[in-house]
Motif scaffolding. Structure first.
Motif, PDB file in Angstrom:
ATOM      1  N   GLY A  47       0.783  -1.236   0.000  1.00  0.00           N
ATOM      2  CA  GLY A  47       0.000   0.000   0.000  1.00  0.00           C
ATOM      3  C   GLY A  47       0.809   1.277   0.000  1.00  0.00           C
ATOM      4  N   VAL A 101      -6.972   7.424  -3.733  1.00  0.00           N
ATOM      5  CA  VAL A 101      -6.742   6.467  -2.652  1.00  0.00           C
ATOM      6  C   VAL A 101      -6.110   7.257  -1.515  1.00  0.00           C
ATOM      7  CG1 VAL A 101      -5.603   4.325  -1.950  1.00  0.00           C
ATOM      8  CG2 VAL A 101      -6.356   4.602  -4.327  1.00  0.00           C
ATOM      9  N   PRO A 103      -3.992   8.224   1.484  1.00  0.00           N
ATOM     10  CA  PRO A 103      -2.887   7.664   2.257  1.00  0.00           C
ATOM     11  C   PRO A 103      -3.174   7.807   3.750  1.00  0.00           C
ATOM     12  CG  PRO A 103      -2.294   9.841   1.471  1.00  0.00           C
ATOM     13  CD  PRO A 103      -3.696   9.573   0.988  1.00  0.00           C
ATOM     14  N   LEU A 104      -2.404   7.114   4.547  1.00  0.00           N
ATOM     15  CA  LEU A 104      -2.686   7.075   5.982  1.00  0.00           C
ATOM     16  C   LEU A 104      -2.867   8.454   6.640  1.00  0.00           C
ATOM     17  CD1 LEU A 104      -2.957   5.213   8.489  1.00  0.00           C
ATOM     18  CD2 LEU A 104      -0.602   5.857   8.945  1.00  0.00           C
ATOM     19  N   PRO A 105      -1.977   9.420   6.389  1.00  0.00           N
ATOM     20  CA  PRO A 105      -2.148  10.701   7.087  1.00  0.00           C
ATOM     21  C   PRO A 105      -3.487  11.362   6.765  1.00  0.00           C
ATOM     22  CG  PRO A 105      -0.013  10.621   5.991  1.00  0.00           C
ATOM     23  CD  PRO A 105      -0.769   9.416   5.538  1.00  0.00           C
ATOM     24  N   MET A 107      -6.288   9.445   5.883  1.00  0.00           N
ATOM     25  CA  MET A 107      -7.268   8.577   6.549  1.00  0.00           C
ATOM     26  C   MET A 107      -7.431   8.931   8.013  1.00  0.00           C
ATOM     27  SD  MET A 107      -6.251   4.878   5.036  1.00  0.00           S
ATOM     28  CE  MET A 107      -6.674   4.062   6.554  1.00  0.00           C
ATOM     29  N   GLY A 109      -6.879  11.712   9.411  1.00  0.00           N
ATOM     30  CA  GLY A 109      -7.297  13.089   9.662  1.00  0.00           C
ATOM     31  C   GLY A 109      -6.162  14.049   9.974  1.00  0.00           C
ATOM     32  N   LYS A 110      -4.911  13.566   9.894  1.00  0.00           N
ATOM     33  CA  LYS A 110      -3.788  14.454  10.209  1.00  0.00           C
ATOM     34  C   LYS A 110      -3.495  15.425   9.069  1.00  0.00           C
ATOM     35  CE  LYS A 110      -1.295  11.722  13.608  1.00  0.00           C
ATOM     36  NZ  LYS A 110      -0.691  10.397  13.578  1.00  0.00           N
ATOM     37  N   MET A 111      -3.783  15.006   7.839  1.00  0.00           N
ATOM     38  CA  MET A 111      -3.549  15.874   6.686  1.00  0.00           C
ATOM     39  C   MET A 111      -4.770  15.817   5.778  1.00  0.00           C
ATOM     40  SD  MET A 111       0.410  14.881   5.800  1.00  0.00           S
ATOM     41  CE  MET A 111       0.955  16.324   4.913  1.00  0.00           C
ATOM     42  N   LYS A 112      -4.898  16.832   4.950  1.00  0.00           N
ATOM     43  CA  LYS A 112      -6.020  16.890   3.999  1.00  0.00           C
ATOM     44  C   LYS A 112      -5.556  16.372   2.634  1.00  0.00           C
ATOM     45  CE  LYS A 112      -9.636  19.277   5.857  1.00  0.00           C
ATOM     46  NZ  LYS A 112      -9.770  18.170   6.830  1.00  0.00           N
ATOM     47  N   PRO A 114      -5.275  16.980  -1.010  1.00  0.00           N
ATOM     48  CA  PRO A 114      -5.377  18.234  -1.761  1.00  0.00           C
ATOM     49  C   PRO A 114      -6.419  18.132  -2.878  1.00  0.00           C
ATOM     50  CG  PRO A 114      -3.297  17.093  -2.250  1.00  0.00           C
ATOM     51  CD  PRO A 114      -3.988  16.279  -1.209  1.00  0.00           C
TER      52      PRO A 114
ATOM     53  N   PRO B 330       0.792  14.767   0.836  1.00  0.00           N
ATOM     54  CA  PRO B 330       0.881  13.857   1.991  1.00  0.00           C
ATOM     55  C   PRO B 330       1.695  12.616   1.634  1.00  0.00           C
ATOM     56  CG  PRO B 330      -1.413  14.461   1.541  1.00  0.00           C
ATOM     57  CD  PRO B 330      -0.583  15.021   0.428  1.00  0.00           C
ATOM     58  N   PRO B 331       2.574  12.155   2.525  1.00  0.00           N
ATOM     59  CA  PRO B 331       3.337  10.946   2.226  1.00  0.00           C
ATOM     60  C   PRO B 331       2.424   9.718   2.193  1.00  0.00           C
ATOM     61  CG  PRO B 331       3.682  11.614   4.499  1.00  0.00           C
ATOM     62  CD  PRO B 331       2.853  12.689   3.857  1.00  0.00           C
ATOM     63  N   ARG B 332       2.910   8.637   1.577  1.00  0.00           N
ATOM     64  CA  ARG B 332       2.107   7.420   1.520  1.00  0.00           C
ATOM     65  C   ARG B 332       2.947   6.265   2.054  1.00  0.00           C
ATOM     66  NH1 ARG B 332      -2.496   6.441  -1.363  1.00  0.00           N
ATOM     67  NH2 ARG B 332      -2.123   8.130  -2.851  1.00  0.00           N
ATOM     68  N   PRO B 333       3.014   6.125   3.365  1.00  0.00           N
ATOM     69  CA  PRO B 333       3.800   5.028   3.930  1.00  0.00           C
ATOM     70  C   PRO B 333       3.090   3.698   3.696  1.00  0.00           C
ATOM     71  CG  PRO B 333       2.626   6.175   5.668  1.00  0.00           C
ATOM     72  CD  PRO B 333       2.339   6.931   4.393  1.00  0.00           C
ATOM     73  N   PRO B 334       3.842   2.578   3.696  1.00  0.00           N
ATOM     74  CA  PRO B 334       3.168   1.280   3.567  1.00  0.00           C
ATOM     75  C   PRO B 334       2.311   0.994   4.796  1.00  0.00           C
ATOM     76  CG  PRO B 334       5.522   0.997   3.990  1.00  0.00           C
ATOM     77  CD  PRO B 334       5.291   2.459   3.802  1.00  0.00           C
ATOM     78  N   LEU B 335       1.337   0.123   4.621  1.00  0.00           N
ATOM     79  CA  LEU B 335       0.361  -0.187   5.670  1.00  0.00           C
ATOM     80  C   LEU B 335       0.126  -1.689   5.724  1.00  0.00           C
ATOM     81  CD1 LEU B 335      -2.607   2.217   4.902  1.00  0.00           C
ATOM     82  CD2 LEU B 335      -1.279   2.143   7.003  1.00  0.00           C
ATOM     83  N   ARG B 532     -14.420   8.032  14.828  1.00  0.00           N
ATOM     84  CA  ARG B 532     -13.167   7.663  14.151  1.00  0.00           C
ATOM     85  C   ARG B 532     -12.410   6.503  14.810  1.00  0.00           C
ATOM     86  NH1 ARG B 532     -10.307  10.945  10.728  1.00  0.00           N
ATOM     87  NH2 ARG B 532     -11.334  12.833  10.034  1.00  0.00           N
ATOM     88  N   ILE B 535     -11.350   4.187  12.259  1.00  0.00           N
ATOM     89  CA  ILE B 535     -10.366   4.738  11.334  1.00  0.00           C
ATOM     90  C   ILE B 535      -8.963   4.574  11.924  1.00  0.00           C
ATOM     91  CG2 ILE B 535      -9.622   6.847  10.122  1.00  0.00           C
ATOM     92  CD1 ILE B 535     -12.379   5.809   9.212  1.00  0.00           C
ATOM     93  N   TYR B 544     -13.111   7.785   6.109  1.00  0.00           N
ATOM     94  CA  TYR B 544     -13.939   8.771   6.787  1.00  0.00           C
ATOM     95  C   TYR B 544     -14.468   9.759   5.763  1.00  0.00           C
ATOM     96  CZ  TYR B 544     -15.388  11.533  10.809  1.00  0.00           C
ATOM     97  OH  TYR B 544     -16.119  12.176  11.766  1.00  0.00           O
TER      98      TYR B 544
END
Ligand SMILES: Cc1ncc(C[n+]2csc(CCOP(=O)(O)OP(=O)(O)O)c2C)c(N)n1
Ligand code: SF4
Ligand code: SF4
Lengths: 195, 578
Positions: A47, A101, A103-105, A107, A109-112, A114, B330-335, B532, B535, B544
């Motif tokens: 992911g 899709v 990304p975690l930040p 999901m 709610g830490k970042m929007k 864009p 925003p970064p996209r780290p693996p999950l 949440r 989430i 969300y």
């Protein structure tokens, strides 16, 4: 073609970017070019942000595309198009699948996310086309064929002969998925692209 | 006809064409596909060994038995195998023995970026470095000849970029699998001090002969161009140099240990400026400086990460960096995947606020946001010994809030001996073995506890529960980590116990689980209060909706594992059949 063609395919781990790069590379091999492909394996496949780099021409040295020299950026997701934009030539072509899709930040709610990302990309790279490959793939009979719709669009942009691409698809796609994938490819070829 | 191959497949093809008939490995990115490809050939033996030390020992045995043998591992795997490695350098070989070290500059999938060319120098082994897949195949085949001619194991050193890039390869004929005669020869193969002293003499003689060979081997070559700049380089860095500086003179080294002193000195004399371009450590540069050859290297180039053509063009041709558009993304780290069993473990451990010594595998992602439930990760197997060490430093009270987590493949690799230490030295820790029935991180390889071999043949299955009991652990529990209440209750009970215990968190990795999915989920907007909680488990199956302040299931990614259903306090997530 004396110049090397540099294609960057970006997406999210698990989205099927690997098949797309494999088809493009196979066509280039069949056309007699020197070809190199480089990809991320391992942790990012869970992911994370992933990229395939396909290069072909008379003689290719580096497997990676030097930053700022990609001719085409094909992104399976909007944010990933933005992430790799710096790797494109100043007048490079961008094809973006209209997928989001988070990304975690985002999901968490830490970042929007864009929302205006496409507008910002178009401002920087006027040769941008946004496509809805997912919808087309569903119309063709399988959502998973979205990557082959994108192959259709991409192959036209970089001037690969469609019959050669179909040949490569026949080689690389399992027989039971072949009809859907060929249909998806042909729909992709019909798309008109800003270039 | 030429075919695209990743470097790893080309290595396996090279070994096959050279007549190798045995290969052993423990998986590890970026080395894994070397032996998994080799295993597809019908007339060879290949195995996943429990760890790299065993893989190399199997390889040494096969070589002694007369077979050409390939052993492959990632760079840190060589640390595990270092003990036999240093001494097989003394015994030498019977059938050719090639050991592949796949290094990972840039740490795409590793915990460090050590440069294993150093092993070649310390262990006194020839080290060969290819630059693309064709060379990977050809050099591997040549490495077997060198191994037998000089009676030495040969290290083939590759990096992620070579292992995982596809370039064109001309396939050759499959070689004949020849078994050399086995003759007992204790002074050569029994490394008692008396015999080993004799072998060390041979090792030093061999290094002298190899250094002579280095001067003329086809592995090294000069490509003359403009003589105002001469570059010495090897591996993938060679490709970057050629891309960035097409006109300079290049000494391309395919044999990086020992180095060809005369060839280098003569090249140095014929160019105005000499620069070494090598990723990671200044291995070549240091040797040149020791010989008094004036050279530039790490004052221009970093010790960190991968190089690139643009980096070389900037340092040596005054190129400007490509402009950045400055988009903030925003970064996209693996999950962890949707339905991953590890999610239940780390969710629970986070809730319980315990200290967690961790280990390496997919589950190391439990250290990252949003679960953030791991305190340490050092190397494979470290979790268990570290838990005992922490307990001995801080006392039993601390240990009652301390768990070690370790994957099933990692446990078999190097978790058994530290567990013996816990029993032997009376630790009280709780160890959780994450038994997902695969080596997931590296692409789902089998291992002794899956009961299937590398050739997908059924075999005797290592029974973890019985193994752990045999070691002397009296409290062994087997529980599904996605049954959250039950799992938490078991962890609490075992932590409270002043005796060591093992919890086997048993559930198949979601990516290989073939159980049909019979339910779908949806979030009832009437009931969801937007808290949440679901989430925060970090699953891409649920997201969300900012505008509506409600959670929603993503039907294309959710695999109906039911974890979010259990996390929701309001019963807002509904399960329907079909
Ligand atoms: C010495 C060493 N060998 C190999 C690796 C590569 N590697 C990292 S984790 C891992 C095993 C993961 O399997 P498992 O413990 O079962 O956890 P899972 O990924 O299945 O969750 C491997 C092979 C490594 N980091 N170090
Ligand atoms: S591959 Fe398996 S173990 Fe790894 S994150 Fe996915 S579900 Fe979990
Ligand atoms: S049921 Fe919930 S936790 Fe499980 S995969 Fe679906 S969204 Fe993720």
């Amino acid at each position: 073609m004396s110049q090397t063609m540099n294609v960057l395919i970006a997406g999210v781990g698990g989205q099927g970017t690997l098949l797309t790069s494999r088809i493009i590379a196979q066509v280039a091999v069949d056309l007699g070019y020197d070809v190199k492909v480089t990809e991320v394996h391992g942790m990012a496949q869970r992911g994370g942000s992933v990229v395939s780099e396909v290069r072909y021409g008379e003689k290719v040295y580096s497997p990676t595309i030097p930053k700022g020299q990609a001719d085409v950026l094909l992104a399976f997701e909007k944010l990933e198009a933005a992430r790799w934009l710096d790797h494109l030539k100043p007048d490079g072509i961008v094809i973006i699948n209209d997928e989001r899709v988070d990304p975690l930040p985002v999901m968490s709610g830490k970042m929007k996310y864009p929302e205006d990302i496409i507008d910002r990309i178009v401002q920087l790279k006027p040769k941008t086309t946004v496509v809805n490959a997912t919808k087309t793939a569903i119309e063709c009979g399988n959502v998973k064929a979205a990557n082959v719709v994108l192959v259709g669009i991409l192959s036209k942009v970089i001037g690969l002969p469609p019959e050669k691409v179909e040949e490569a698809i026949r080689k690389l796609v399992p027989p039971k998925a072949l009809e859907v994938n060929l249909a998806a490819f042909r729909r992709g070829v019909e798309w008109s692209v800003n270039q | 006809m030429k075919r695209l191959m990743i470097g790893n497949e080309a290595i396996s093809r090279g070994a096959y064409e050279a007549g190798a008939s045995v290969a052993a490995a423990y998986p590890g990115t970026p080395s894994t596909e070397i032996v998994s490809n080799f295993a597809r050939y019908k007339d060879v033996y290949a195995e996943w060994a429990p760890n790299e030390k065993v893989a190399l020992e199997v390889g040494i045995g096969a070589s002694l038995g007369g077979a050409r043998t390939l052993v492959a591992m990632k760079h840190v795997g060589v640390n595990v195998a270092a003990d036999p490695l240093y001494t097989v350098a003394y015994t030498g070989v019977n059938g050719g023995l090639v050991i592949v070290s796949a290094d990972d500059p840039g740490m795409h999938s590793s915990q460090n970026e050590q440069d294993n060319r150093g092993y070649g120098i310390f262990a006194k082994l020839p080290v060969i470095e290819p630059s693309d897949s064709q060379e990977a195949k050809d050099f591997t085949a040549l490495a077997f000849d060198i191994s037998e001619e000089f009676d030495t194991p040969v290290m083939l050193r590759v990096t992620t970029r070579l292992s995982h890039s596809q370039t064109l390869v001309e396939e050759g004929e499959a070689g004949e699998r020849v078994l050399k005669e086995y003759k007992k020869n204790a002074p050569k193969y029994v490394m008692l001090p008396g015999y080993a002293r004799g072998r060390h003499v041979e090792v030093e003689k061999r290094m002298v002969k190899l250094a002579e060979y280095a001067e003329t081997t086809p592995l090294n070559r000069i490509e003359w161009g403009d003589r105002s700049l001469g570059i010495i380089t090897s591996g993938v860095a060679y490709q970057y140099v050629r891309e960035a500086l097409p006109n300079v003179s290049v000494l391309k080294l395919g044999l990086v240990n020992p180095l060809p002193k005369n060839l280098i000195a003569s090249f140095a004399q014929q160019v105005e400026r000499l620069v070494v371009v090598e990723e990671l450590e200044p291995v070549i540069e240091r040797q040149l400086k020791a010989w008094g050859i004036a050279v530039e290297g790490k004052e221009l180039f970093t010790l960190l990460g991968e190089y690139s053509p643009e980096m070389i063009a900037q340092r040596l041709a005054g190129a400007e960096p490509a402009p950045s558009h400055g988009l903030e993304i925003p970064p996209r780290p693996p999950l962890l995947c949707p339905g991953c069993p590890h999610r239940g473990v780390f969710y629970t451990l986070r809730r319980m606020r315990v200290t967690v010594t961790g280990d390496i595998g997919c589950y190391t992602l439990g250290a990252l946001s949003p679960l953030e439930a791991m305190d340490s990760c050092v190397c494979m197997g470290a979790s268990i010994g570290m838990a005992l060490g922490m307990e001995k430093a801080r006392g039993q009270e601390f240990a009652s809030r301390l768990v070690a987590v370790i994957g099933d493949s990692t446990f078999v690799h190097s978790g058994i001996t530290p567990l013996i230490d816990i029993v032997y030295n009376q630790g009280t820790s709780t160890i959780i073995i994450l038994d997902n029935d695969t080596t997931a991180m590296t692409g789902h390889q089998d291992h002794p506890a899956t009961g299937v071999t590398i050739k997908k043949q059924p075999t005797k299955k290592l029974d973890l529960e019985n193994l752990v009991r045999a070691i002397g652990i009296e409290h062994v529990r087997v529980v599904d980590p996605l049954k959250l209440d039950e799992f938490e209750a078991v962890v609490r009970e075992e932590l409270d116990r002043r005796e060591p215990s093992v919890i086997i968190a048993k559930r198949t990795c979601a990516l290989i689980d073939r159980t049909p999915i019979t339910t779908t989920l949806y979030v009832d907007d009437e009931v969801c209060n937007g808290c949440r909680a679901c989430i925060r488990i970090g699953c891409t199956g649920i997201y969300y909706k900012d505008n509506e302040k409600k959670a929603a299931i993503n039907p294309t990614t959710c695999v109906s594992c039911g974890m979010c259903v259990q996390v929701c306090k309001f019963d807002a997530i509904k399960v329907v059949e079909g």
